[in-house]
Structure formats: structure tokens, C-alpha cells
Design an enzyme around this catalytic site. Structure first.
Site, mmCIF file in Angstrom:
data_model
loop_
_atom_site.group_PDB
_atom_site.id
_atom_site.type_symbol
_atom_site.label_atom_id
_atom_site.label_comp_id
_atom_site.label_asym_id
_atom_site.label_seq_id
_atom_site.Cartn_x
_atom_site.Cartn_y
_atom_site.Cartn_z
ATOM 1 N N LYS A 116 -17.108 -24.128 -4.830
ATOM 2 C CA LYS A 116 -16.997 -25.350 -5.627
ATOM 3 C C LYS A 116 -18.374 -25.837 -6.096
ATOM 4 C CE LYS A 116 -17.388 -29.580 -2.906
ATOM 5 N NZ LYS A 116 -18.260 -30.336 -3.810
ATOM 6 N N LYS A 121 -20.568 -26.511 5.937
ATOM 7 C CA LYS A 121 -21.898 -27.109 5.819
ATOM 8 C C LYS A 121 -22.757 -26.804 7.043
ATOM 9 C CE LYS A 121 -21.206 -30.686 2.307
ATOM 10 N NZ LYS A 121 -21.397 -32.077 1.882
ATOM 11 N N LYS A 157 -23.176 -31.069 -5.207
ATOM 12 C CA LYS A 157 -24.500 -31.669 -5.316
ATOM 13 C C LYS A 157 -25.487 -30.975 -4.389
ATOM 14 C CE LYS A 157 -22.706 -36.160 -5.627
ATOM 15 N NZ LYS A 157 -22.460 -36.299 -4.180
HETATM 16 P P1 ATP Z 1 -22.182 -32.984 -1.637
HETATM 17 O O1 ATP Z 1 -22.590 -31.565 -1.887
HETATM 18 O O2 ATP Z 1 -23.326 -33.902 -1.395
HETATM 19 O O3 ATP Z 1 -21.065 -33.128 -0.637
HETATM 20 P P2 ATP Z 1 -20.255 -33.250 -3.764
HETATM 21 O O4 ATP Z 1 -20.510 -32.631 -5.070
HETATM 22 O O5 ATP Z 1 -19.272 -32.599 -2.865
HETATM 23 O O6 ATP Z 1 -21.652 -33.463 -3.062
HETATM 24 P P3 ATP Z 1 -19.242 -35.866 -3.048
HETATM 25 O O7 ATP Z 1 -20.060 -37.097 -3.233
HETATM 26 O O8 ATP Z 1 -19.140 -35.304 -1.674
HETATM 27 O O9 ATP Z 1 -19.828 -34.758 -4.048
HETATM 28 O O10 ATP Z 1 -17.788 -36.098 -3.622
HETATM 29 C C1 ATP Z 1 -17.490 -37.089 -4.601
HETATM 30 C C2 ATP Z 1 -16.128 -36.823 -5.189
HETATM 31 O O11 ATP Z 1 -16.169 -35.691 -6.092
HETATM 32 C C3 ATP Z 1 -15.016 -36.491 -4.172
HETATM 33 O O12 ATP Z 1 -13.834 -37.104 -4.604
HETATM 34 C C4 ATP Z 1 -14.891 -34.995 -4.268
HETATM 35 O O13 ATP Z 1 -13.602 -34.538 -3.888
HETATM 36 C C5 ATP Z 1 -15.144 -34.763 -5.751
HETATM 37 N N1 ATP Z 1 -15.669 -33.418 -6.010
HETATM 38 C C6 ATP Z 1 -16.806 -32.910 -5.490
HETATM 39 N N2 ATP Z 1 -17.018 -31.672 -5.967
HETATM 40 C C7 ATP Z 1 -15.971 -31.391 -6.792
HETATM 41 C C8 ATP Z 1 -15.620 -30.259 -7.596
HETATM 42 N N3 ATP Z 1 -16.392 -29.177 -7.601
HETATM 43 N N4 ATP Z 1 -14.483 -30.308 -8.324
HETATM 44 C C9 ATP Z 1 -13.704 -31.421 -8.313
HETATM 45 N N5 ATP Z 1 -13.981 -32.519 -7.580
HETATM 46 C C10 ATP Z 1 -15.109 -32.512 -6.828
HETATM 47 MG MG MG Z 2 -18.951 -33.368 -0.891
#
Ligand code: ATP
Ligand code: MG
Length: 330
Positions: free
Chosen positions: A195, A112, A198
């Protein structure tokens, strides 16, 4: 019942299907067996520059999606992280037993921060995993259902718990990750070697998106120049990702899907997958929209959640303060 903690950041209006399959599905099934605590981790999301009004909207929207996906506020505590001050307070104590180099080894920080550059990288992004350790350790959580990307952060939580216990006597439960391999890493549709996230919403399938947009996202998912529908993460990351999502939602194994799609094209696979996805996400979206129509009721659920967990958090923090030698107020 053993306790469980997990959370998601309100960094977008909508969660995506990676959040859903990687974590939320487990949250729903595990709430039966565990005393489950689910947080909207708004303090974590301050590591991203966001408009205050937007953050408030997203905080409610995230909670609404937990409930819409099946988290039951009667069984599980759902609360907003900043409503329980102990999260920030325990973070300070844990920061003081975390090595600078140890924190610097976190790959999510490296990823990041390299995307944001040194000017755009704040200290909060660096100490984020320590706040996450505090989230978990405050509640003596035995299990933490997360996606694969959180494995290293969880390892840090475990190390900090063990270190603290070793130095000051048994205080924290050492948490175990709960990661379902098949869906632990859903990939981005536009960039299937990264991956789904968000932070790069163009390649995600969103829980709150309308069905047309979802179908379009799937239709334009990046694949490869072959024609064969076959699971091969290295050679065919795009198709493999679509098969993983399909299998998780539809119940057929990946091997079965490969057989069923023999001789068919990528277009067929995408069209059918879009239907399956819309079939599962449609009702979740509708329920979330209904919940968001009544913010007062949502706020009541969140207040109730915070009230239920606050005594646990304050007891843990008092224990910690005592152990490290902070003089109790008389
Ligand atoms: P950001 O980009 O803001 O970090 P994010 O998509 O990584 O958003 P988080 O809120 O950080 O979402 O994570 C919430 C949950 O979703 C965590 O348990 C994380 O491990 C899971 N998660 C996030 N992205 C994935 C993915 N691509 N596949 C499976 N699990 C995911
Ligand atoms: Mg995340």
C-alpha cells in the site's frame, strides 16, 4: 445526526493520494449527513522517532490539507488529538480489557515492527490500536471512514466496545467502518504490491508536491513487461493501480478506460493520468499553501475544534470511570 470520527497521522509534510482517495474524499461527502469529527492524531505519530519542531509543522500542515480538500470547519470539528487529554486517559482503561495476544495479532504491528526490528519497535506501536479505539469510542462515533488497512484495527475497536458494554453495561456505541472498495487500497507506485504509505514516501503521489514532481513519479511508476492496458491485480498490479487512481479522479469506469486505451501504450496512460492528477491536486495544494501562510488562523480553527469536542470526550470518560468503579473526586 449520527456522529462520525476519523483521523490521520502527521507523519509527513504531505498526505498522499491514498489518504485522499481512501479516506479524505469520504470525509468531505460525509460531513453533510453526519456530525463529523476529524482529528490530526499527533499522539499516534509519536510511535515514529521525529524531531519536535518537524512534528509541530506537520500537525498544522495535516490540518491545512483536510480543509484544502474540502473539510469545512464550520460543519466539522477539526482538532489536534493531544489537545483533548481524554484520548490518552481512555486508552489506559481500554488497555486493561485488551488481551496481550489479541493486540499481538494486529498485522500492521507485525509489518511495521518487522521492518523496524526489535530495537526500533516501541511499546507505543504495539498499543497504537488501543489508542485508536479510544479516539473513536470517546465520541460515540457510529461510522469511521478509513482505508482498507484500518479494517482490522476497527474490528478491535468494535470488540473492545462490545466487551466493555458486556462487562459494565451499555456505555459505548459500537462503530461501523466505512470503507469504499474501489479506492480503499491505493498501492505504492514503486512497489505496487504494497500500500502507498507515508512511511515509504518514494512511491507516493503527494498532495503538496509540485506538478513536475507528480508527473515524474507517475512516469516512473513500476508496471510490467506486457503492453496491454488491462485491469488485473494479480498479474498487473502497477497498471491496475494506475487505472484505479485514474477512474476515481476522472469518473470513467475502469472498463471504459480499458476500452479508451486499447492500442495505446503505458506512456500515454501515464501522461494523461499525470494531467488528471495535477488537475485535481493542484487547487488543493494551492489552498493548503494559503492556509499555511496564516498559522494563527489555523490554530484558531484547531482551538475551536477542540473546544467543540472536549465536552463530549469528558462526558464519555466520566461515564467510563464511573462504570469501572474509579472513585469520583469530591
Ligand atoms: P503511515 O505510514 O504513517 O501509517 P499512512 O499513509 O498509512 O501513514 P495514516 O495516517 O496511517 O496514513 O492513515 C490515514 C488514513 O488514510 C486512514 O484512514 C488509512 O486507512 C488511509 N490510507 C492510508 N494509506 C492508504 C492507501 N494506500 N489507500 C487507501 N487509504 C489509505
Ligand atoms: Mg498508517
Amino acid at each position: 445526526r449520527p456522529r462520525l470520527f476519523s483521523g490521520m497521522q502527521p507523519t509527513q509534510d504531505s498526505l498522499h493520494i491514498g489518504n485522499y482517495l481512501g479516506a479524505l474524499v469520504n470525509w468531505v461527502s460525509m460531513q453533510e449527513e453526519f456530525e463529523a469529527i476529524y482529528s490530526v492524531v499527533d499522539l499516534h505519530s509519536l510511535t515514529v522517532d521525529v524531531d519536535p519542531g518537524v512534528l509541530r509543522t506537520r500537525t498544522r500542515a495535516t490540518a491545512a490539507q483536510y480543509i484544502a480538500a474540502g473539510v469545512d470547519p464550520a460543519k466539522s470539528a477539526i482538532f489536534v488529538q493531544s489537545h483533548v487529554a481524554e484520548h490518552a486517559e481512555l486508552t489506559w482503561v481500554l488497555s486493561c480489557i485488551t488481551g496481550f495476544g489479541e493486540a499481538g495479532r494486529m498485522t500492521q504491528f507485525k509489518d511495521k515492527s518487522s521492518k523496524r526490528g526489535s530495537e526500533g519497535t516501541n511499546v507505543g506501536l504495539f498499543t497504537y490500536p488501543i489508542l485508536m479505539a479510544a479516539d473513536i469510542l470517546l465520541y460515540d462515533a457510529a461510522r469511521v471512514p478509513v482505508g482498507e488497512d484500518q479494517r482490522q484495527h476497527l474490528e478491535l475497536s468494535r470488540n473492545l466496545a462490545q466487551r466493555f458494554n458486556g462487562r459494565y453495561g451499555e456505555t459505548f456505541v459500537v462503530p461501523e467502518p466505512h470503507i469504499l472498495q474501489a479506492t480503499a487500497k491505493i498501492q505504492d507506485l514503486q512497489e505496487p504490491t504494497a500500500k502507498m504509505s507515508k512511511t515509504s514516501p518514494a512511491g507516493s503521489i503527494d498532495l503538496l508536491a509540485d506538478p513536475k514532481q507528480t508527473a515524474k513519479r507517475i512516469r516512473s511508476a513500476v508496471t510490467d513487461l506486457e503492453r496491454e492496458i488491462r485491469y488485473d491485480e494479480a498479474e498487473k498490479p502497477g497498471i491496475s493501480n494506475l487505472l484505479s487512481i485514474y477512474s476515481a479522479l476522472d469518473g470513467r469506469t475502469i472498463a471504459q478506460l480499458e476500452t479508451d486505451y486499447e492500442g495505446k501504450g503505458y506512456g500515454d496512460l501515464k501522461k494523461d493520468l499525470a494531467e488528471v492528477v495535477v488537475g485535481v491536486l493542484g487547487p488543493i495544494r494551492e489552498r493548503a499553501m494559503q492556509l499555511l501562510d496564516d498559522p494563527a488562523e489555523l490554530d484558531r480553527i484547531l482551538a475551536d475544534g477542540a473546544e467543540r469536542v472536549r465536552p463530549i470526550a469528558s462526558a464519555t470518560l466520566a461515564r467510563v470511570y464511573d462504570r469501572v468503579g474509579l472513585l469520583a473526586p469530591s
